[in-house]
Design an enzyme around this catalytic site. Structure first.
Site, PDB file in Angstrom:
ATOM      1  N   GLN A  53     -12.349  23.479  -3.980  1.00 43.77           N
ATOM      2  CA  GLN A  53     -12.945  22.212  -4.406  1.00 43.77           C
ATOM      3  C   GLN A  53     -12.715  21.118  -3.365  1.00 43.77           C
ATOM      4  OE1 GLN A  53     -14.895  21.756  -7.176  1.00 43.77           O
ATOM      5  NE2 GLN A  53     -15.265  19.713  -6.381  1.00 43.77           N
ATOM      6  N   ASP A  61     -20.001  29.218  -2.499  1.00 45.88           N
ATOM      7  CA  ASP A  61     -20.450  27.839  -2.307  1.00 45.88           C
ATOM      8  C   ASP A  61     -21.447  27.730  -1.157  1.00 45.88           C
ATOM      9  OD1 ASP A  61     -19.733  25.859  -4.103  1.00 45.88           O
ATOM     10  OD2 ASP A  61     -17.726  25.597  -3.284  1.00 45.88           O
ATOM     11  N   LYS A 119     -16.859  24.333 -14.134  1.00 41.99           N
ATOM     12  CA  LYS A 119     -17.154  25.632 -13.523  1.00 41.99           C
ATOM     13  C   LYS A 119     -16.423  26.762 -14.248  1.00 41.99           C
ATOM     14  CE  LYS A 119     -17.961  23.371  -9.113  1.00 41.99           C
ATOM     15  NZ  LYS A 119     -17.408  22.973  -7.806  1.00 41.99           N
TER      16      LYS A 119
END
Length: 293
Positions: A96, A119, A52
């Site tokens: 994460q 997200d 990412k």
């Protein structure tokens, strides 16, 4: 059989994003800034976050990685999230997953400012998505929609079967595929571990989306001729023939399923690369304040 090539599409999308970011920079605008919080040193999480951050660099975005040991307390992590929320230079935030057992992932997700939740995991964004309002859509489902759109896969009136009901992929995918949009307008069946006659249901699918995290679970006898098959799975499977000692496998037994399909995603090189592109797209939207003013 058409291969839905996530590698090709992701490169195309990154080029488009890089051009947009370069245009922002040339006009003296705000460069999109993505922040990732990583807890611990699990190999898979390290790999995902590194990918990412690298993608941000490739398209000209700014990125920041905030690291914590596994021993970090829930309160400390919440404070870090709140600090990012309060920083106007930071546009998007991802934490994460998975997190250590002593930390509530739900509590952390709910602490993220919905306007920075690139997200798409915050309950507000999930609710807005379900109502068809502007929202950050979680990156994997958004990547699948982008792939279906760019490959011009017809979805209206089709029967879509989603295997797996996770809040990250299966559940939002089932909502998105039935919306009055393109891609969308499917009749959707959401299946899971307690579903009876799963094989029969899968064989009725025009579009089969496998997102259950069980390597090669979907076999040829579960897929009808001409179906579109989207494989979300990505698991390491022991393989002595490989130097690494493992192979990457999806939820679909590709070699035997692929010949029956009209279109299928490979693993690797399919949905995973689209997921990262979707995250970049959401970060650009956040910097432009397209969802929340």
């Amino acid at each position: 059989m058409q291969l839905l090539d996530g590698k090709f599409l992701s490169q195309q999308i990154k080029q488009e994003l890089a051009a947009e970011v370069a245009e922002i920079k040339s006009q003296g605008g705000k460069i999109p800034h993505l922040v990732a919080i990583l807890v611990g040193t699990a190999g898979r999480s390290e790999t995902y976050v590194a990918s990412k951050m690298k993608s941000c660099e490739e398209v000209g975005m700014t990125s920041t990685l905030i690291r914590f040991d596994d021993s970090v307390s829930e309160d400390e992590l919440i404070e870090a999230v709140q600090a990012v929320n309060a920083n106007p230079d930071m546009d998007g935030l991802i934490v994460q997953l998975p997190l250590p057992a002593h930390i509530s992932a739900d509590k952390i997700m709910e602490t993220i400012d919905p306007a920075k939740d690139v997200d798409g995991f915050h309950p507000i964004n999930i609710g807005r998505m379900a109502k068809g309002l502007p929202a950050y859509i979680s990156a994997t489902p958004q990547g699948i929609l982008e792939m279906l759109k760019r490959y011009e896969i017809e979805t209206a009136g089709k029967h879509c079967v989603v295997v797996g009901r996770s809040q990250i992929v299966g559940l939002p995918m089932s909502i998105l595929m039935q919306r009055n949009t393109n891609p969308g307008n499917c009749t959707v069946t959401l299946t899971h571990s307690r579903t009876q006659n799963l094989g029969e249901i899968c064989r009725s699918a025009d579009i089969l989306i496998a997102a259950l995290g069980r390597p090669e679970f979907i076999t040829a006898d579960m897929v009808k001729d001409g179906a579109v098959v989207i494989d979300v799975g990505l698991e390491r499977v022991a393989d002595a023939s490989k130097k690494s000692g493992f192979s990457l496998k999806g939820d679909v037994k590709f070699d035997e399923v692929a010949p029956k399909t009209s279109s299928i995603t490979p693993v690797p090189g399919g949905v995973g690369l689209m997921t990262i592109c979707s995250l970049m797209q959401n970060t650009l939207k956040a910097a432009r304040k397209e969802i929340y003013q």
